[in-house]
Design a protein around this motif. Structure first.
Motif, short mmCIF file in Angstrom:
data_model
loop_
_atom_site.label_atom_id
_atom_site.label_comp_id
_atom_site.label_asym_id
_atom_site.label_seq_id
_atom_site.Cartn_x
_atom_site.Cartn_y
_atom_site.Cartn_z
N VAL A 161 0.84 -1.21 0.00
CA VAL A 161 0.00 0.00 0.00
C VAL A 161 0.87 1.25 0.00
CG1 VAL A 161 -1.65 1.32 1.40
CG2 VAL A 161 -1.98 -1.13 1.08
N ASN A 162 2.03 1.16 0.60
CA ASN A 162 2.93 2.30 0.68
C ASN A 162 3.34 2.83 -0.69
OD1 ASN A 162 4.67 4.14 2.10
ND2 ASN A 162 6.39 2.81 1.61
N ASN A 163 3.29 1.99 -1.71
CA ASN A 163 3.69 2.42 -3.05
C ASN A 163 2.70 3.41 -3.68
OD1 ASN A 163 6.23 0.88 -3.97
ND2 ASN A 163 4.98 -0.73 -3.04
N ILE A 164 1.54 3.57 -3.09
CA ILE A 164 0.60 4.59 -3.56
C ILE A 164 1.25 5.97 -3.50
CG2 ILE A 164 -1.58 5.76 -3.06
CD1 ILE A 164 -2.68 3.08 -2.08
N PHE A 165 1.98 6.23 -2.41
CA PHE A 165 2.66 7.52 -2.27
C PHE A 165 3.72 7.71 -3.36
CE2 PHE A 165 1.47 6.34 2.16
CZ PHE A 165 0.53 7.34 2.36
N ALA A 198 5.65 10.31 -8.30
CA ALA A 198 6.24 10.22 -9.63
C ALA A 198 5.41 10.99 -10.66
CB ALA A 198 6.37 8.75 -10.04
N ILE A 199 4.08 10.93 -10.55
CA ILE A 199 3.21 11.68 -11.46
C ILE A 199 3.43 13.19 -11.29
CG2 ILE A 199 0.81 12.24 -11.98
CD1 ILE A 199 0.11 9.34 -11.22
N LEU A 200 3.52 13.63 -10.05
CA LEU A 200 3.74 15.06 -9.79
C LEU A 200 5.09 15.52 -10.33
CD1 LEU A 200 2.38 15.24 -6.12
CD2 LEU A 200 1.36 16.33 -8.12
N PHE A 201 6.13 14.73 -10.11
CA PHE A 201 7.46 15.08 -10.61
C PHE A 201 7.47 15.13 -12.14
CE2 PHE A 201 9.36 13.03 -6.59
CZ PHE A 201 9.41 14.25 -5.94
N GLY A 202 6.90 14.10 -12.75
CA GLY A 202 6.96 13.98 -14.21
C GLY A 202 6.28 15.10 -14.95
N PHE A 203 5.19 15.65 -14.38
CA PHE A 203 4.42 16.68 -15.08
C PHE A 203 4.63 18.08 -14.50
CE2 PHE A 203 2.11 12.76 -15.98
CZ PHE A 203 1.91 12.86 -17.36
N SER A 204 5.56 18.23 -13.58
CA SER A 204 5.75 19.54 -12.93
C SER A 204 6.24 20.59 -13.91
CB SER A 204 6.73 19.40 -11.76
OG SER A 204 7.97 18.89 -12.22
N ARG A 205 7.16 20.24 -14.81
CA ARG A 205 7.67 21.25 -15.73
C ARG A 205 6.62 21.63 -16.76
NH1 ARG A 205 13.30 20.20 -18.63
NH2 ARG A 205 12.06 18.61 -19.72
N LYS A 206 5.87 20.64 -17.25
CA LYS A 206 4.81 20.95 -18.21
C LYS A 206 3.75 21.84 -17.58
CE LYS A 206 4.71 17.41 -21.79
NZ LYS A 206 3.88 16.38 -22.45
N ALA A 207 3.45 21.57 -16.32
CA ALA A 207 2.43 22.36 -15.63
C ALA A 207 2.97 23.69 -15.15
CB ALA A 207 1.87 21.57 -14.45
N GLY A 208 4.29 23.87 -15.20
CA GLY A 208 4.89 25.11 -14.72
C GLY A 208 4.64 25.34 -13.25
N SER A 209 4.82 24.30 -12.44
CA SER A 209 4.49 24.39 -11.01
C SER A 209 5.61 23.77 -10.18
CB SER A 209 3.17 23.66 -10.73
OG SER A 209 2.92 23.58 -9.35
N ALA A 257 11.19 11.43 -11.20
CA ALA A 257 10.10 10.46 -11.36
C ALA A 257 10.59 9.03 -11.47
CB ALA A 257 9.27 10.81 -12.61
N SER A 258 11.91 8.82 -11.58
CA SER A 258 12.45 7.46 -11.71
C SER A 258 12.24 6.62 -10.46
CB SER A 258 13.94 7.51 -12.06
OG SER A 258 14.67 8.16 -11.04
N CYS A 259 11.80 7.24 -9.36
CA CYS A 259 11.48 6.46 -8.16
C CYS A 259 10.33 5.48 -8.41
CB CYS A 259 11.13 7.39 -7.00
SG CYS A 259 9.66 8.42 -7.28
N LEU A 260 9.60 5.68 -9.50
CA LEU A 260 8.50 4.78 -9.85
C LEU A 260 9.00 3.38 -10.19
CD1 LEU A 260 5.44 4.48 -10.40
CD2 LEU A 260 5.89 5.22 -12.75
N VAL A 261 10.23 3.27 -10.73
CA VAL A 261 10.76 1.98 -11.19
C VAL A 261 10.90 1.00 -10.03
CG1 VAL A 261 12.68 0.82 -12.33
CG2 VAL A 261 11.86 3.03 -13.19
#
Length: 543
Positions: free
Chosen positions: A147-151, A156-167, A240-244
């Motif tokens: 369950v801990n992998n939910i975090f 990883a989603i937040l990291f991966g899209f942070s630059r595109k979202a400019g946030s 985001a590579s922490c997802l692997v």
């Protein structure tokens, strides 16, 4: 059967004085029930159904790897990968703010945002440590890790899209979430592995957590190289590579058994415990271990899981809690993180080219990984106390030489090379003892009912100390200059002295034997020898 009951009862009457009449009667009845339960379990162990010994070792090894890759590996990995993209994230923060307001951030505000991004990781770890205990009790050890992998996925989603979202706020939230994940896994993984391993391998298996931490640090340093994901455009992928490793754990851990101790003592599921033991132990004789588990179950029967604050209220846990607080604090305050932080500047002063400093820093992480492996091999031969005393004593020695080398660097340029050698030697000393052995304490010094709460206390303490050291290090460095390591020398010396005087050796003992020894140490006056209970005790059991 009645005659045997009288014999057992007569033997029980010579037990130490702290054992009451009612407790002795219950123990005699529990011995009968355990023997019957053990016979039933032994009858079920058909030789044809037992897996070969090779499978036993393979299942235990896979359990260690599956728990570690998504556990303490993630802690070390996310701790080190943030160093490579430091300047890139600061530039992104400034560009984002300028795009929003039309004005760039001042340098000190950029530094403030960056320090918040870094410090949210230990803050999330503190939340995760407080969450680990309830998760371990309600979901079990294995399910909690899953369950801990939910975090991790959310981060990883937040990291991966942070630059595109400019946030840059998405980076902050992602760091908080990976911190929560690290806090949970660093407490539950040693608990899960320590409860799943046989007693003769418990120390080595529990110390594998330190190996995966060091491996995560090295892998984070390697992946962060400019030739890989350290490029200015690749930092979102790097974070985001922490997802692997999280995906690897999600794919492998469900196939492996839950902690047998949790299944029997917490859940009362004898069949599931037996199945887990058969998978983990293979064709070995399970009768002795089953009896030990039943004894521990009987000792915990009628008790509920302790809460963290209750650990400080019971005299029976006094030595355990003191050891946990003293040695847990010493691990974070011993100056090992300082050595990592100071390494780059020492390498530069020693003449290492700027382009090669990143490779020299990888060498520091590799040293800790090497010694974690060596410590895992020798811990069951040398014992926990020897490794802790030796590790802290050597760190005191190398830290003293390091301080002298820094003071003499203006007069003798060659002392910078001595300082470099001391950095590597200190990290090696930390890896051989404190790095791995400290993580075993919560597993071995506390019983099943107190272990989750002990892990919460240990984890919260570790993250608080890590936060304080990270916050105070720049000020210590500025105030003490070349003598910056002197306060940490005192911590290392105190860690060695406390271990030698007060920490009992747990090598080769069952968890129940350790609990009994600690009970004698906490109540020395009550454990001076057997006392006669009077003939009335024997007569009370006649039928």
């Amino acid at each position: 059967m009645q005659g045997l009951g009288r014999v057992l009862w007569t033997r029980a009457s010579f037990r130490p004085a702290e054992m009451s009449l009612g407790f002795s009667l219950v123990r005699s009845e529990q011995l009968f029930s355990r023997s019957a339960a053990r016979r039933r379990m032994e009858d079920e162990l058909e030789p044809s159904l037992r897996p070969p010994t090779q499978i036993q070792g393979r299942i235990l090894f896979l359990t260690i790897c599956a728990a570690g890759i998504g556990g303490t590996f993630q802690f070390g990995y996310n701790l080190s990968i943030i160093n490579a993209p430091t300047s890139h994230i600061q530039e992104f923060t400034n560009e984002t703010w300028q795009a929003r307001t039309g004005e760039p951030l001042s340098d000190h505000l950029v530094l403030l945002v960056w320090s918040i991004i870094v410090s949210l990781y230990p803050l999330g770890g503190l939340f995760g440590a407080l969450l680990a205990g309830p998760l371990a009790v309600t979901l079990g050890r294995k399910k909690s890790l899953l369950v801990n992998n939910i975090f991790v996925v959310l981060a990883a989603i937040l990291f991966g899209f942070s630059r595109k979202a400019g946030s840059f706020e998405m980076i902050m939230l992602g760091r908080l979430l990976v911190g929560v994940s690290a806090g949970v896994s660093m407490n539950i993984q040693p608990m899960y592995l320590g409860e799943s391993a046989p007693k003769e391998l418990r120390g080595a298996v529990a110390m594998s957590s330190a190996i995966f931490t060091a491996l995560g640090i090295v892998m984070g340093q390697v992946v962060g190289l400019r030739e890989l994901l350290g490029d200015p455009q690749a930092w979102p992928l790097l974070l985001a590579s922490c997802l692997v490793p999280g995906a690897l754990q999600l794919a492998s851990l469900p196939l492996l058994p839950e902690s047998p101790r949790y299944l029997l003592i917490d859940c009362g599921d004898t069949e599931a415990c037996l199945a887990a033991l058969q998978r983990l132990r293979g064709s070995g004789d399970l009768a002795r271990e089953l009896e030990e588990l039943e004894e521990e179950r009987a000792a915990c029967q009628g008790c509920r899981a302790r809460r963290p604050w209750e650990l400080f209220q019971h005299r029976a846990l006094r030595r355990q809690v003191t050891s946990l607080v003293v040695l847990g604090s010493a691990m974070e305050l011993c100056g090992n993180d300082l050595m990592y932080a100071y390494a780059s500047s020492v390498f530069r002063k020693a003449g290492v080219p700027e382009a090669k400093v990143q490779y020299a820093i990888i060498g520091t992480g590799s040293c800790e990984l090497l010694m974690a492996i060596v410590s895992c091999v020798v811990v069951e031969r040398m014992g926990r106390r020897v490794l802790l005393i030796g590790g802290y004593s050597l760190m005191t020695c190398w830290g003293s030489i390091f301080t002298v080398a820094l003071c003499l660097q203006s007069s003798f340029p060659w002392t910078l090379y001595l300082a470099v050698a001391c950095i590597f030697a200190s990290i090696l000393s930390f890896g051989i003892g404190p790095a791995g052995v400290t993580g075993i304490l919560a597993t071995e010094l506390f019983d099943q009912m107190a272990r989750p709460a002990a892990c919460m206390v240990c984890g919260a303490l570790m993250w608080i100390m890590l936060f304080l050291v990270s916050l105070g290090f720049p000020f210590i460095m500025e105030a003490l200059s070349h003598f910056l390591y002197v306060p940490f020398l005192g911590v290392c010396a105190c860690g060695a002295i406390y271990t030698g005087l007060f920490l009992p050796e747990t090598k080769g003992k069952t968890l129940q034997e350790i609990s009994e020894e600690l009970h004698r140490l906490n109540f020395p006056r009550r454990a001076q020898g057997p006392t006669w209970k009077s003939p009335e005790v024997i007569q009370s059991t006649e039928l």
